[in-house]
Motif scaffolding. Structure first.
Motif, PDB file in Angstrom:
ATOM      1  N   THR A  78       0.861  -1.271  -0.054  1.00  0.00           N
ATOM      2  CA  THR A  78      -0.144  -0.153   0.024  1.00  0.00           C
ATOM      3  C   THR A  78       0.827   1.086   0.142  1.00  0.00           C
ATOM      4  O   THR A  78       1.726   1.468   0.704  1.00  0.00           O
ATOM      5  CB  THR A  78      -0.736   0.157   1.312  1.00  0.00           C
ATOM      6  OG1 THR A  78      -1.607  -1.200   1.357  1.00  0.00           O
ATOM      7  CG2 THR A  78      -1.894   1.079   1.101  1.00  0.00           C
ATOM      8  N   LEU A  79       0.577   2.138  -1.032  1.00  0.00           N
ATOM      9  CA  LEU A  79       1.101   3.587  -0.816  1.00  0.00           C
ATOM     10  C   LEU A  79       0.554   4.382   0.214  1.00  0.00           C
ATOM     11  O   LEU A  79      -0.838   4.840   0.083  1.00  0.00           O
ATOM     12  CB  LEU A  79       1.102   4.147  -2.117  1.00  0.00           C
ATOM     13  CG  LEU A  79       1.624   5.557  -2.454  1.00  0.00           C
ATOM     14  CD1 LEU A  79       3.089   5.384  -2.333  1.00  0.00           C
ATOM     15  CD2 LEU A  79       1.496   6.098  -3.917  1.00  0.00           C
ATOM     16  N   GLU A  80       1.188   4.102   1.458  1.00  0.00           N
ATOM     17  CA  GLU A  80       0.566   4.856   2.369  1.00  0.00           C
ATOM     18  C   GLU A  80       0.591   6.487   2.294  1.00  0.00           C
ATOM     19  O   GLU A  80      -0.747   6.947   3.036  1.00  0.00           O
ATOM     20  CB  GLU A  80       1.359   4.615   3.761  1.00  0.00           C
ATOM     21  CG  GLU A  80       1.527   3.026   3.999  1.00  0.00           C
ATOM     22  CD  GLU A  80       2.133   2.599   5.197  1.00  0.00           C
ATOM     23  OE1 GLU A  80       1.590   2.905   6.506  1.00  0.00           O
ATOM     24  OE2 GLU A  80       3.204   2.035   5.423  1.00  0.00           O
ATOM     25  N   THR A  81       1.505   6.886   1.770  1.00  0.00           N
ATOM     26  CA  THR A  81       1.401   8.483   1.599  1.00  0.00           C
ATOM     27  C   THR A  81       0.676   8.710   0.157  1.00  0.00           C
ATOM     28  O   THR A  81       1.420   8.315  -0.816  1.00  0.00           O
ATOM     29  CB  THR A  81       2.618   9.196   1.741  1.00  0.00           C
ATOM     30  OG1 THR A  81       3.168   8.880   3.224  1.00  0.00           O
ATOM     31  CG2 THR A  81       2.470  10.563   1.503  1.00  0.00           C
ATOM     32  N   ASP A  82      -0.401   9.025   0.168  1.00  0.00           N
ATOM     33  CA  ASP A  82      -1.035   9.072  -1.365  1.00  0.00           C
ATOM     34  C   ASP A  82      -2.036  10.199  -1.394  1.00  0.00           C
ATOM     35  O   ASP A  82      -2.468  10.879  -0.306  1.00  0.00           O
ATOM     36  CB  ASP A  82      -1.781   7.691  -1.259  1.00  0.00           C
ATOM     37  CG  ASP A  82      -2.070   7.402  -2.878  1.00  0.00           C
ATOM     38  OD1 ASP A  82      -1.664   8.154  -3.756  1.00  0.00           O
ATOM     39  OD2 ASP A  82      -2.755   6.267  -3.118  1.00  0.00           O
ATOM     40  N   SER A  84      -5.730  11.251  -3.850  1.00  0.00           N
ATOM     41  CA  SER A  84      -6.986  10.739  -4.569  1.00  0.00           C
ATOM     42  C   SER A  84      -6.847  11.857  -5.765  1.00  0.00           C
ATOM     43  O   SER A  84      -6.439  13.094  -5.691  1.00  0.00           O
ATOM     44  CB  SER A  84      -8.149  10.907  -3.768  1.00  0.00           C
ATOM     45  OG  SER A  84      -8.581  12.315  -3.532  1.00  0.00           O
ATOM     46  N   ARG A  97      -5.890  13.273   0.914  1.00  0.00           N
ATOM     47  CA  ARG A  97      -4.355  12.946   1.152  1.00  0.00           C
ATOM     48  C   ARG A  97      -4.484  11.835   2.253  1.00  0.00           C
ATOM     49  O   ARG A  97      -5.111  11.724   3.462  1.00  0.00           O
ATOM     50  CB  ARG A  97      -3.499  14.186   1.561  1.00  0.00           C
ATOM     51  CG  ARG A  97      -3.617  15.057   0.439  1.00  0.00           C
ATOM     52  CD  ARG A  97      -2.707  16.392   0.941  1.00  0.00           C
ATOM     53  NE  ARG A  97      -1.211  15.952   0.998  1.00  0.00           N
ATOM     54  CZ  ARG A  97      -0.207  16.815   1.295  1.00  0.00           C
ATOM     55  NH1 ARG A  97      -0.645  18.001   1.760  1.00  0.00           N
ATOM     56  NH2 ARG A  97       1.067  16.347   1.258  1.00  0.00           N
ATOM     57  N   GLU A 100       1.806   7.982   5.569  1.00  0.00           N
ATOM     58  CA  GLU A 100       2.556   6.897   6.391  1.00  0.00           C
ATOM     59  C   GLU A 100       2.161   7.158   7.749  1.00  0.00           C
ATOM     60  O   GLU A 100       2.554   8.006   8.330  1.00  0.00           O
ATOM     61  CB  GLU A 100       3.923   6.818   5.891  1.00  0.00           C
ATOM     62  CG  GLU A 100       4.392   5.425   6.386  1.00  0.00           C
ATOM     63  CD  GLU A 100       6.019   5.328   5.919  1.00  0.00           C
ATOM     64  OE1 GLU A 100       6.264   4.138   6.345  1.00  0.00           O
ATOM     65  OE2 GLU A 100       6.222   6.063   5.027  1.00  0.00           O
ATOM     66  N   GLN A 125       3.305  13.855  -5.559  1.00  0.00           N
ATOM     67  CA  GLN A 125       3.196  12.617  -4.969  1.00  0.00           C
ATOM     68  C   GLN A 125       4.053  12.385  -3.749  1.00  0.00           C
ATOM     69  O   GLN A 125       3.725  11.584  -2.759  1.00  0.00           O
ATOM     70  CB  GLN A 125       3.268  11.458  -5.826  1.00  0.00           C
ATOM     71  CG  GLN A 125       2.036  11.394  -7.041  1.00  0.00           C
ATOM     72  CD  GLN A 125       0.718  10.839  -6.419  1.00  0.00           C
ATOM     73  OE1 GLN A 125       0.551   9.989  -5.370  1.00  0.00           O
ATOM     74  NE2 GLN A 125      -0.368  11.180  -6.872  1.00  0.00           N
ATOM     75  N   ASP A 126       4.994  13.089  -3.780  1.00  0.00           N
ATOM     76  CA  ASP A 126       6.149  12.751  -2.735  1.00  0.00           C
ATOM     77  C   ASP A 126       6.146  13.982  -1.773  1.00  0.00           C
ATOM     78  O   ASP A 126       7.261  14.186  -1.004  1.00  0.00           O
ATOM     79  CB  ASP A 126       7.584  12.628  -3.375  1.00  0.00           C
ATOM     80  CG  ASP A 126       7.824  13.665  -4.313  1.00  0.00           C
ATOM     81  OD1 ASP A 126       7.065  14.803  -4.462  1.00  0.00           O
ATOM     82  OD2 ASP A 126       8.905  13.674  -4.830  1.00  0.00           O
ATOM     83  N   ARG A 439      -6.006   7.521 -12.941  1.00  0.00           N
ATOM     84  CA  ARG A 439      -5.232   6.932 -11.856  1.00  0.00           C
ATOM     85  C   ARG A 439      -5.650   5.749 -11.788  1.00  0.00           C
ATOM     86  O   ARG A 439      -6.516   5.378 -11.642  1.00  0.00           O
ATOM     87  CB  ARG A 439      -5.317   7.762 -10.627  1.00  0.00           C
ATOM     88  CG  ARG A 439      -4.589   7.322  -9.291  1.00  0.00           C
ATOM     89  CD  ARG A 439      -4.668   8.026  -8.078  1.00  0.00           C
ATOM     90  NE  ARG A 439      -3.786   7.986  -7.140  1.00  0.00           N
ATOM     91  CZ  ARG A 439      -3.644   6.926  -6.240  1.00  0.00           C
ATOM     92  NH1 ARG A 439      -4.833   6.038  -6.270  1.00  0.00           N
ATOM     93  NH2 ARG A 439      -2.865   6.852  -5.237  1.00  0.00           N
ATOM     94  N   THR A 441      -4.901   2.780  -8.629  1.00  0.00           N
ATOM     95  CA  THR A 441      -4.321   2.718  -7.276  1.00  0.00           C
ATOM     96  C   THR A 441      -2.984   1.893  -7.437  1.00  0.00           C
ATOM     97  O   THR A 441      -3.041   0.723  -8.017  1.00  0.00           O
ATOM     98  CB  THR A 441      -5.401   2.000  -6.531  1.00  0.00           C
ATOM     99  OG1 THR A 441      -6.523   2.924  -6.404  1.00  0.00           O
ATOM    100  CG2 THR A 441      -4.898   1.823  -5.280  1.00  0.00           C
TER     101      THR A 441
END
Length: 723
Positions: A78-82, A84, A97, A100, A125-126, A439, A441
């Motif tokens: 799972t990309l925890e820091t994400d 929509s 948003r 993590e 995204q980062d 997008r 997921t």
């Protein structure tokens, strides 16, 4: 560890006291040894539930490492820091948003920079949690802050006022689905003095943004009242707008996408009635569109067709699978509704979304969901200029629209998924008919959908039906013969369990198991007849269909009974209890989540939450001897017998208001006292949660890891050496 293996030290299971109560009904004396477990506040009951939890923990202690491994797998994928995909509404792009290490997400928005550009902005995204993902980002709600200090937390809903300045949101910190609404001034970040308690779900703004409409329930947990709250006044001064007095009906409210009408919907399982409030003629008050007629169901929306204001009516007046019609924006009899999409028994029309230039119809055919676009023109006599489906290539998939709040938007936001393809967000431009993937997921760790195969199978039944099965496994998994399979089912309320993707499910698939959904009667996958064929006096078809699907998977070489595990929740838990009684030899294990297993007792007590509104689904066994006999014949708790049941894991929540914890508690007690052979039955009760289970994503991952570890153990896949 093999399914037959047990820990070295086997603790003794709790034994519930037998405290018989009796009741005479339709000439029969019903004796219930465990009804005393209903006393939620009793020290004896709490002690018993805690003893059951301790026993379950001891019996599954050997799976602790596997549970930890599955949790880690879910977390690692799972990309925890994400973020929509932003959705445009009233001059802003809205998005969520996640970060993590945080259980809950935050909601944000940025202003629309170009009114003519409907391409969503691309957030970074980062970026760190304290950095904006887009220039000009404004924080709306931080759910982590709202949840702080609470064991349970749920957001019931949130809505920004039409002028964009105020945010109404509702929260539940117990799990009983009674929400409190508060209003945040987004300009000052201060809460207004308004606080509305006892609300079901969220609240709806009026068009001017000075008032909120909300719903409350009666003592039987039936949504029965709509209220109007004027900002700055106490809740005691709120005006009762609508009161539904028929105990079979419930109510809800919302604004049309066009913003012109406030709708109050009142409905039972078989009958609908809408009232509307015209914002351009508020002095007329609430007006009924079509008075309720038993068996007539309809939905109402507002559209502009050929330059004229019209109501869209999705109804079953001309056929069970519904027709889309138009009517004046006034009280109109069904015979005066004009068909726009005529009834077709091969196509179930489920919903319609109205936009200024087009309509989007949600429908299904042959068990698959479809989206149909009707493009609109200026001719009142022929307002539809084109009518077509948005096409997809996969054999098994699910598609639907969502995140489309703007009446004048030229694009349609679509959601698409399958059991191998992660949830995907598309924009469909009606002007160009281009479908753009915005997008998908992300699934970390090198996930590739091509590594998995999906199929649609059809299981024959004794009465000549063909029951669809959706199934997924790793590509080539069956090369060496049958594989373990988890078979999921529901089958009630015309709810369709369509194919969907799950990160947690990969922990099953990657260990060599398959996952299947039995689309049994009682659901809506095959149209209204599919639903009618699995409700009321036809309920046995739901159970027979599931058994037929299990046998088909065995007979066609997909799996074996020893490695076939069944799972269902709520009404699907009733399904689990019924098939455990009727075909215990077909399954190597059964998971029943918040299971409706004491259905007859519940439906005989009109004072319990939701019972009366459920009469149109199950029947009224108190008044009708035929219904009583039917339910008496299938209700799981009533039909526990002295047989060798497969291992059973029952999971429930103490604060569940829909299926009370007492149902699985009584069921497990009776199974232990009656079954022969293994008598391997576990009860797990969340002591601070409701019908949906625990709150927070990490807690929910731990919760699912517990169930999956138990399932893998039943399948013979718990031992790393079996991978």
């Amino acid at each position: 560890m093999s399914p037959e293996a047990t820990p070295d030290v086997v603790p003794h299971p709790p034994v519930a006291d037998r405290r018989p109560t009796t009741r005479e009904i339709h000439g029969e004396t019903r004796t219930d040894d465990y009804e005393w477990l209903r006393e939620k506040d009793s020290e004896d009951v709490v002690a018993h539930l805690e003893a059951e939890n301790a026993y379950t923990e001891a019996r599954t202690a050997h799976l602790a490492d596997l549970r930890a491994a599955i949790f880690d797998e879910i977390k690692a994928r799972t990309l925890e820091t994400d973020l929509s995909v932003p959705t445009r509404n009233r001059g802003y792009w809205y998005y969520g948003r996640s970060f993590e290490g945080k259980e809950y997400g935050v909601s944000c928005r940025v202003p629309v920079s170009d009114p003519d550009d409907w391409t969503p902005p691309q957030p970074a995204q980062d970026c760190a949690p304290d950095e904006p993902a887009l220039p000009g980002e404004e924080l709306l709600l931080d759910l982590n802050a709202l949840a702080e200090g609470h064991e349970f937390f749920s957001l019931g809903g949130s809505a920004v006022s039409p002028d964009g300045h105020l945010l109404a949101y509702s929260t539940d910190v117990v799990g009983d689905e009674r929400y409190t609404v508060r209003v945040l001034d987004l300009r000052t970040r201060e809460l207004l003095g308004d606080e509305i308690t006892g609300v079901l779900g969220g609240a709806t703004w009026d068009r001017d943004g000075g008032e909120l409409y909300y719903t409350t329930t009666d003592e039987a947990w039936r949504a029965d009242k709509i209220w109007r709250h004027r900002l700055g006044t106490p809740q005691t001064d709120d005006e009762l707008v609508f009161h539904e007095t028929d105990e079979r009906f419930w109510v809800g409210t919302g604004r049309t996408r066009s913003d012109r009408f406030l709708m109050v919907a009142s409905g039972s399982k078989t009958t609908s009635e809408y009232h509307f409030l015209d914002a351009e003629a508020p002095e007329k008050g609430l007006q009924v569109f079509a008075p309720r007629v038993e068996g007539l169901e309809y939905n109402l929306d507002h559209a502009v067709l050929g330059g004229q204001d019209r109501f869209l009516v999705l109804h079953n007046h001309t056929g069970d699978d519904f027709e889309l019609a138009t009517a004046p924006c006034a009280t109109t009899a069904p015979d005066a509704w004009l068909p726009l999409i005529a009834h077709d028994s091969a196509v179930r029309l489920e919903d319609v979304d109205a936009f200024a230039g087009h309509l989007v119809v949600h429908q299904r055919s042959q068990g698959l969901t479809q989206l149909r676009v009707l493009e609109l023109g200026d001719d009142p006599a022929a307002p539809v200029t084109d009518d077509y489906l948005v096409e997809f290539d996969e054999e098994v998939y699910t598609v639907g629209s969502g995140g489309n709040p703007g009446f004048h938007q030229p694009t349609v936001r679509l959601g698409y998924t399958s059991m191998a393809i992660p949830s995907s967000v598309y924009d469909y431009d009606v002007r160009t008919r281009e479908l753009t993937l915005l997008r998908r997921t992300p699934v970390l760790g090198g996930y590739d959908p091509a590594d998995y195969e999906e199929h649609r199978l059809w299981a024959p039944t004794e009465d000549g039906e063909q029951v669809p099965i959706s199934i997924v496994c790793r590509r080539g998994a069956r090369a060496d013969g049958p594989i373990p399979v988890l078979l999921y089912g529901y089958g009630a309320y015309e709810a369709s369990i369509d194919p969907y993707f799950s990160v947690a499910r990969l922990s099953l698939l990657d260990r060599g198991a398959g996952f299947a959904i039995a689309h049994v009667r009682g659901g809506g996958e095959m149209g209204r007849r599919w639903y009618d064929g699995g409700k009321m006096l036809n309920k046995q078809n739901t159970f027979s269909d599931f058994i037929a699907c299990a046998r088909h998977l065995v007979d066609t070489g997909w799996t074996t009974p020893e490695r076939l595990v069944a799972e269902g929740a709520s009404a699907g838990g009733l399904l689990m209890g019924a098939v455990a009684n009727q075909a215990p030899q077909l399954f190597g294990g059964i998971v029943a989540g918040v299971p409706f297993v004491d259905a007859l007792t519940t439906m005989l007590d009109a004072s319990l939450p939701l019972t009366v509104t459920e009469y149109d689904e199950w029947g009224n066994p108190e008044d009708d001897p035929t219904v009583y006999a039917t339910m008496r014949g299938y209700a799981p708790y009533e039909n526990v017998i002295a047989t060798d049941y497969p291992p059973i894991l029952a999971e429930t929540s103490l604060n569940d208001t829909r299926v009370l914890y007492v149902e699985p508690a009584k069921w497990v007690a009776k199974l232990r006292a009656t079954a022969v052979g293994r008598r391997d039955v576990l009860l797990r009760t969340e002591m601070s949660a409701g019908h949906g289970g625990v709150s927070g994503r990490y807690k929910s991952w731990h919760d699912r890891a517990f169930s999956l570890a138990w399932i893998l153990d039943r399948m013979g896949l718990a031992d790393p050496a079996a991978d």
